[in-house]
Design a protein around this motif. Structure first.
Motif, PDB file in Angstrom:
ATOM      1  N   PRO A 266      14.338 -14.106  -3.513  1.00  8.86           N
ATOM      2  CA  PRO A 266      13.860 -12.910  -2.981  1.00  8.86           C
ATOM      3  C   PRO A 266      13.028 -11.556  -3.271  1.00  8.86           C
ATOM      4  N   CYS A 267      14.222 -10.409  -4.292  1.00  6.02           N
ATOM      5  CA  CYS A 267      14.770  -9.917  -4.578  1.00  6.02           C
ATOM      6  C   CYS A 267      13.618  -9.161  -5.404  1.00  6.02           C
ATOM      7  N   SER A 268      13.418 -10.265  -6.465  1.00  2.00           N
ATOM      8  CA  SER A 268      12.590 -10.033  -7.336  1.00  2.00           C
ATOM      9  C   SER A 268      10.898  -9.718  -6.313  1.00  2.00           C
ATOM     10  N   PHE A 269      11.042 -10.868  -5.317  1.00  2.47           N
ATOM     11  CA  PHE A 269       9.685 -10.700  -4.739  1.00  2.47           C
ATOM     12  C   PHE A 269       8.958  -9.767  -3.941  1.00  2.47           C
TER      13      PHE A 269
ATOM     14  N   TRP B 115       9.677  -6.327  -7.037  1.00  2.00           N
ATOM     15  CA  TRP B 115       8.616  -5.854  -8.136  1.00  2.00           C
ATOM     16  C   TRP B 115       7.442  -6.747  -7.118  1.00  2.00           C
ATOM     17  N   TYR B 116       6.928  -7.535  -7.193  1.00  2.00           N
ATOM     18  CA  TYR B 116       5.586  -7.687  -7.009  1.00  2.00           C
ATOM     19  C   TYR B 116       5.077  -7.185  -5.774  1.00  2.00           C
ATOM     20  N   ARG B 117       5.881  -6.793  -4.971  1.00  2.00           N
ATOM     21  CA  ARG B 117       5.110  -6.060  -3.545  1.00  2.00           C
ATOM     22  C   ARG B 117       4.922  -5.081  -3.911  1.00  2.00           C
ATOM     23  N   PRO B 118       5.573  -4.386  -4.628  1.00  2.00           N
ATOM     24  CA  PRO B 118       4.832  -3.317  -4.963  1.00  2.00           C
ATOM     25  C   PRO B 118       4.257  -2.711  -5.801  1.00  2.00           C
ATOM     26  N   LEU B 119       3.990  -3.963  -6.889  1.00  2.00           N
ATOM     27  CA  LEU B 119       2.287  -4.002  -8.141  1.00  2.00           C
ATOM     28  C   LEU B 119       1.551  -4.485  -7.112  1.00  2.00           C
TER      29      LEU B 119
ATOM     30  N   ASP C   8      -4.056   1.672  -4.643  1.00  2.00           N
ATOM     31  CA  ASP C   8      -4.231   2.764  -5.494  1.00  2.00           C
ATOM     32  C   ASP C   8      -3.077   3.456  -5.768  1.00  2.00           C
ATOM     33  N   SER C   9      -1.868   2.943  -5.605  1.00  2.00           N
ATOM     34  CA  SER C   9      -0.316   4.304  -4.939  1.00  2.00           C
ATOM     35  C   SER C   9      -0.054   4.219  -6.825  1.00  2.00           C
ATOM     36  N   SER C  10       0.451   5.442  -6.864  1.00  2.00           N
ATOM     37  CA  SER C  10       1.028   6.002  -8.072  1.00  2.00           C
ATOM     38  C   SER C  10       2.480   6.291  -7.676  1.00  2.00           C
ATOM     39  N   PHE C  11       3.297   6.026  -6.442  1.00  2.00           N
ATOM     40  CA  PHE C  11       4.173   5.895  -6.328  1.00  2.00           C
ATOM     41  C   PHE C  11       4.705   4.600  -6.692  1.00  2.00           C
TER      42      PHE C  11
ATOM     43  N   VAL D 149       7.793   2.923  -9.180  1.00  2.00           N
ATOM     44  CA  VAL D 149       8.440   1.881  -8.533  1.00  2.00           C
ATOM     45  C   VAL D 149       8.673   0.064  -9.368  1.00  2.00           C
ATOM     46  N   PHE D 150       7.325  -0.088  -9.768  1.00  2.00           N
ATOM     47  CA  PHE D 150       7.003  -1.689 -10.119  1.00  2.00           C
ATOM     48  C   PHE D 150       7.990  -0.713 -11.544  1.00  2.00           C
ATOM     49  N   PHE D 151       6.938  -0.144 -12.258  1.00  2.00           N
ATOM     50  CA  PHE D 151       7.248  -0.259 -14.241  1.00  2.00           C
ATOM     51  C   PHE D 151       9.860   0.698 -13.657  1.00  2.00           C
ATOM     52  N   PHE D 152      10.012   0.885 -13.776  1.00  2.00           N
ATOM     53  CA  PHE D 152      11.371   1.094 -13.279  1.00  2.00           C
ATOM     54  C   PHE D 152      11.730  -0.040 -13.008  1.00  2.00           C
TER      55      PHE D 152
END
Length: 342
Positions: A201-204, A207-211, A218-221, A225-228
Motif C-alpha cells: 500500500p505504501c508504494s501505491f 509514488w504511484y498516486r503522485p505520478l 500537470d503538477s510540478s510538485f 515527490v514522485f522522483f524523490f
C-alpha cells in the motif's frame, strides 16, 4: 531518185549522224534503264562483267506498327516532388488523427464531469465487493483522468506496481519454503510478511498516486515527490535483488544459501531473485522515461515551490491552525497589555 537529191558536199562515209564516236560512247555507257536514270555527274566507268559488285540484300521490312514506349522512370525533379507531397500528406493525416483523439478525450471528460461532477465521482479503487466492510479509497481511471499522450506511460507504471506487489507476495512464500527446510529462517519469513503488508500500500500511495496526479493535473510538485520517493524505491529494489540474509528477501545471496540446504527451495529462491532483478531494471528504465516526459511538460522547481506554497495556504487545516495561532497571540498580547497597566 535523181542525182539531184543527193548532197554533193556530204561525206560519203558518213551516212548517220548518230554514228558519231562521241555519241556512240555516251550511248554505250548509259545505264540499262535508259537515259531517264542516267546521271552525267557520276563515274561513267562500268565494272567488268566478272568484277561486278554484289548488291547488298535489301533489309527486311518490319510490318509491325510503330509503338512508342513510355519512359520507365520519371525525371528526378518530378520524383522528388512526389515524395515531398506524400510526406506532407502523411504529416497532415497524423496531425488530424491527433486532433481527433484529443477532441474525443475532451468530449469523454466533459461527459464524465456532467454525469458525476468533480466531487460526485465515486471511488473505485481498490475494487472490493460491495458488502466488504471497507470501501474503495481512490478514484482511478486512466482513460478519463490522464491525457492521451501520457496514458501508455501511466499504464506501464501501474503494471509495474502490480508486478512489485506480486513479487513481494511470491517472496513471502519463498521465505516460507526456506523456513520449512531451515528452522533458523523464521525471521526472514516474518520480515517477508511485513514487507508485503507494508510496501504494497505504501508504494501505491507514496509514488504511484503522485505520478498519477502529476500527469493528471500537470503538477510540478507531485513530479518532485514522485522522483524523490521513487529513487528510494529503486534502492530498495536493488537491496531486495541482492538478498542479504536476515532481511526477509529471496535475493541472490539468500538463494545461493538456500540452495546449499535444499535444491528445490534454492531453485524457487533463484527465480524470485530473478524477479527482483527484473523489477530493478524495469524501475530504472521507467524512471528515465518519466523524467524525459517531465522535461517536455514545462515543469520546474520554481513551479513546484509555488504550488507547494499555494497548496499549504489554501489548505483548510493550515488556515484554521494559522487563525487559531494568530488569535491566541493577539489574546496573549492584549492580556499582557492590560496587566501592564497600573
Amino acid at each position: 531518185m535523181s542525182d539531184f537529191d543527193s548532197n554533193p558536199f556530204a561525206d560519203p562515209d558518213f551516212s548517220n549522224p548518230f554514228q558519231d564516236p562521241s555519241v556512240t560512247q555516251v550511248t554505250q555507257s548509259a545505264p540499262p534503264g535508259g537515259l531517264e536514270e542516267y546521271n552525267p555527274f557520276t563515274d561513267a566507268r562500268t565494272a567488268a562483267p566478272g568484277n561486278a559488285p554484289k548488291s547488298a540484300p535489301a533489309p527486311a521490312q518490319n510490318t509491325q506498327p510503330a509503338i512508342m514506349k513510355p519512359t520507365e522512370e520519371p525525371p528526378a525533379y518530378s520524383q522528388q516532388q512526389t515524395q515531398d507531397q506524400a510526406r506532407a500528406q502523411a504529416e497532415l493525416l497524423r496531425r488530424q488523427e491527433e486532433l481527433e483523439k484529443k477532441a474525443a478525450e475532451l468530449d469523454r471528460r466533459e461527459r464524465e464531469l456532467q454525469t458525476h461532477g468533480v466531487a460526485g465521482r465515486k471511488n473505485n479503487w481498490p475494487p472490493v465487493p460491495e458488502k466488504f466492510p471497507v470501501g474503495p479509497c481512490f478514484y482511478h481511471d486512466i482513460s478519463v483522468d490522464i491525457p492521451v499522450q501520457f496514458q501508455k506511460t501511466v499504464k506501464i507504471m501501474y503494471n509495474l506496481w502490480m508486478f512489485h506487489a506480486g513479487t513481494l507476495f511470491v517472496n513471502m512464500f519463498g521465505c516460507l519454503a526456506w523456513f520449512c527446510v531451515d528452522a533458523s529462517r523464521g525471521v526472514d519469513f516474518g520480515l517477508a510478511m511485513l514487507w508485503f503488508l507494508l510496501f504494497t500500500p505504501c508504494s501505491f500511495v507514496c509514488w504511484y498516486r503522485p505520478l498519477y496526479g502529476a500527469f493528471r493535473s500537470d503538477s510540478s510538485f507531485r513530479f518532485f515527490v514522485f522522483f524523490f520517493i521513487y529513487i528510494c524505491q529503486f534502492g530498495v529494489h536493488v537491496l531486495q535483488s541482492i538478498g542479504i540474509t536476515g532481511w526477509g528477501t529471496c535475493g541472490w545471496i539468500a538463494a545461493l544459501t538456500g540452495l546449499n540446504t535444499s535444491i528445490p527451495v534454492g531453485i524457487i529462491m533463484l527465480l524470485i531473485a530473478a524477479l527482483f532483478t527484473a523489477l530493478s531494471v524495469g524501475s530504472l528504465i521507467m524512471f528515465k522515461k518519466v523524467h524525459a516526459l517531465y522535461r517536455t511538460t514545462g515543469a520546474s522547481f520554481e513551479k513546484a515551490q509555488q504550488e507547494f506554497a499555494t497548496g499549504v495556504m489554501s489548505n483548510k487545516t493550515v488556515q484554521t491552525a494559522a487563525a487559531n495561532a494568530a488569535a491566541n497571540a493577539a489574546t496573549n498580547a492584549a492580556r499582557g497589555a492590560f496587566k501592564a497597566q497600573p
